[in-house]
Scaffold this motif. Structure first.
Motif, short mmCIF file in Angstrom:
data_model
loop_
_atom_site.label_atom_id
_atom_site.label_comp_id
_atom_site.label_asym_id
_atom_site.label_seq_id
_atom_site.Cartn_x
_atom_site.Cartn_y
_atom_site.Cartn_z
N VAL A 1 0.85 -1.19 0.00
CA VAL A 1 0.00 0.00 0.00
C VAL A 1 0.89 1.25 0.00
CG1 VAL A 1 -1.81 1.30 1.19
CG2 VAL A 1 -1.80 -1.21 1.29
N VAL A 2 0.53 2.21 -0.84
CA VAL A 2 1.20 3.51 -0.86
C VAL A 2 0.18 4.57 -0.51
CG1 VAL A 2 2.32 5.26 -2.29
CG2 VAL A 2 2.99 2.86 -2.51
N VAL A 3 0.51 5.40 0.48
CA VAL A 3 -0.35 6.50 0.91
C VAL A 3 0.41 7.80 0.66
CG1 VAL A 3 -1.59 7.55 2.85
CG2 VAL A 3 -1.39 5.05 2.70
N TYR A 4 -0.24 8.73 -0.01
CA TYR A 4 0.40 10.00 -0.37
C TYR A 4 -0.44 11.17 0.09
CZ TYR A 4 2.13 13.84 -3.30
OH TYR A 4 2.63 15.05 -3.74
N ALA A 5 0.18 12.07 0.85
CA ALA A 5 -0.47 13.31 1.29
C ALA A 5 0.08 14.45 0.44
CB ALA A 5 -0.21 13.56 2.76
N GLY B 1 -5.91 15.23 9.66
CA GLY B 1 -6.48 16.38 8.98
C GLY B 1 -6.07 16.53 7.54
N PHE B 2 -5.04 15.81 7.12
CA PHE B 2 -4.60 15.90 5.72
C PHE B 2 -5.40 14.94 4.85
CE2 PHE B 2 -0.45 17.36 7.56
CZ PHE B 2 -0.45 18.61 6.96
N GLU B 3 -5.65 15.36 3.63
CA GLU B 3 -6.23 14.45 2.64
C GLU B 3 -5.11 13.59 2.06
OE1 GLU B 3 -9.46 15.31 -0.55
OE2 GLU B 3 -7.53 15.48 -1.60
N VAL B 4 -5.39 12.30 1.90
CA VAL B 4 -4.40 11.39 1.35
C VAL B 4 -4.98 10.65 0.14
CG1 VAL B 4 -3.12 11.10 3.50
CG2 VAL B 4 -5.03 9.55 2.98
#
Length: 213
Positions: free
Chosen positions: A150-154, A184-187
């Protein structure tokens, strides 16, 4: 550009006269020195530079993932070269300010392995992402022990979280803990499967955007 194997000089690096010797992709090569002078790139060249810069800025932090799981090397083209080429052609959006990444078209892997079946992801309290999917082990080449990546990017802080492995195919659900400062950040999230030995991978799935709680 001329190539040479053996000769009175043999292989060399550095400048000799008006040529430069170097080692390039396993071969000895010689290049002529570039001509000096005024040069104004065309609009198309400037645009291509912008496109390339946008893709490289996005891919470099996950180069290890792309280099491991994106297709198979083709001649002199590495997996990362193939990933770069794909994203240049398919995953850019032109804006008045330049080019941005088209997140739904991003691929973190590419291959013939069976991918995620009916995945869903939600944000839970404590900066946890809850990912679920249907266990499709036994369908085609899907193995229960295939590993989940899994890769999550903000985008706003321009930060990545990579989970490799995050679990196995047979688990059908995992919790992905993110750092507290990401609340609080969108990812943006992508996931894929690879074989346990990392030699084969699936075409990755885009799981969407969500806000970390």
């Amino acid at each position: 550009m001329a190539t040479f194997e053996k000769g009175i000089l043999g292989g060399f690096s550095g400048k000799v006269g008006n040529v430069v010797g170097a080692r390039w992709r396993g071969r000895n090569v010689m290049r002529s020195l570039p001509q000096r002078g005024n040069y104004n790139p065309t609009q198309d060249q400037l645009e291509q530079r912008e496109r390339f810069s946008a893709v490289i800025a996005f891919l470099n932090p996950i180069k290890a993932v792309e280099s491991q799981y994106f297709g198979k090397p083709q001649g002199d083209k590495s997996r990362y070269n193939l990933a770069t080429s794909y994203h240049l052609k398919e995953a850019l959006i032109a804006t008045p300010d330049g080019f941005t990444i088209d997140y739904p078209k991003v691929l973190i892997s590419k291959g013939d392995l069976r991918g995620l079946n009916n995945p869903s992801i939600t944000a839970a309290a404590g900066q946890i992402l809850e990912l679920e999917w249907n266990d499709n082990s036994g369908q085609g080449n899907a193995n229960p022990l295939d590993k989940l990546i899994v890769v999550v990017y903000a985008p706003e802080p321009n930060l990545y979280q990579v989970f490799d492995p995050a679990g196995t195919r047979e688990e059908a659900a995992v919790n992905l803990p993110l750092p507290a400062f990401m609340a609080g950040f969108e990812v943006q999230v992508w996931a894929t499967f690879s074989t346990a030995n990392s030699k084969e991978a699936a075409i990755s799935s885009y799981l969407g955007a969500l806000v970390v709680t």
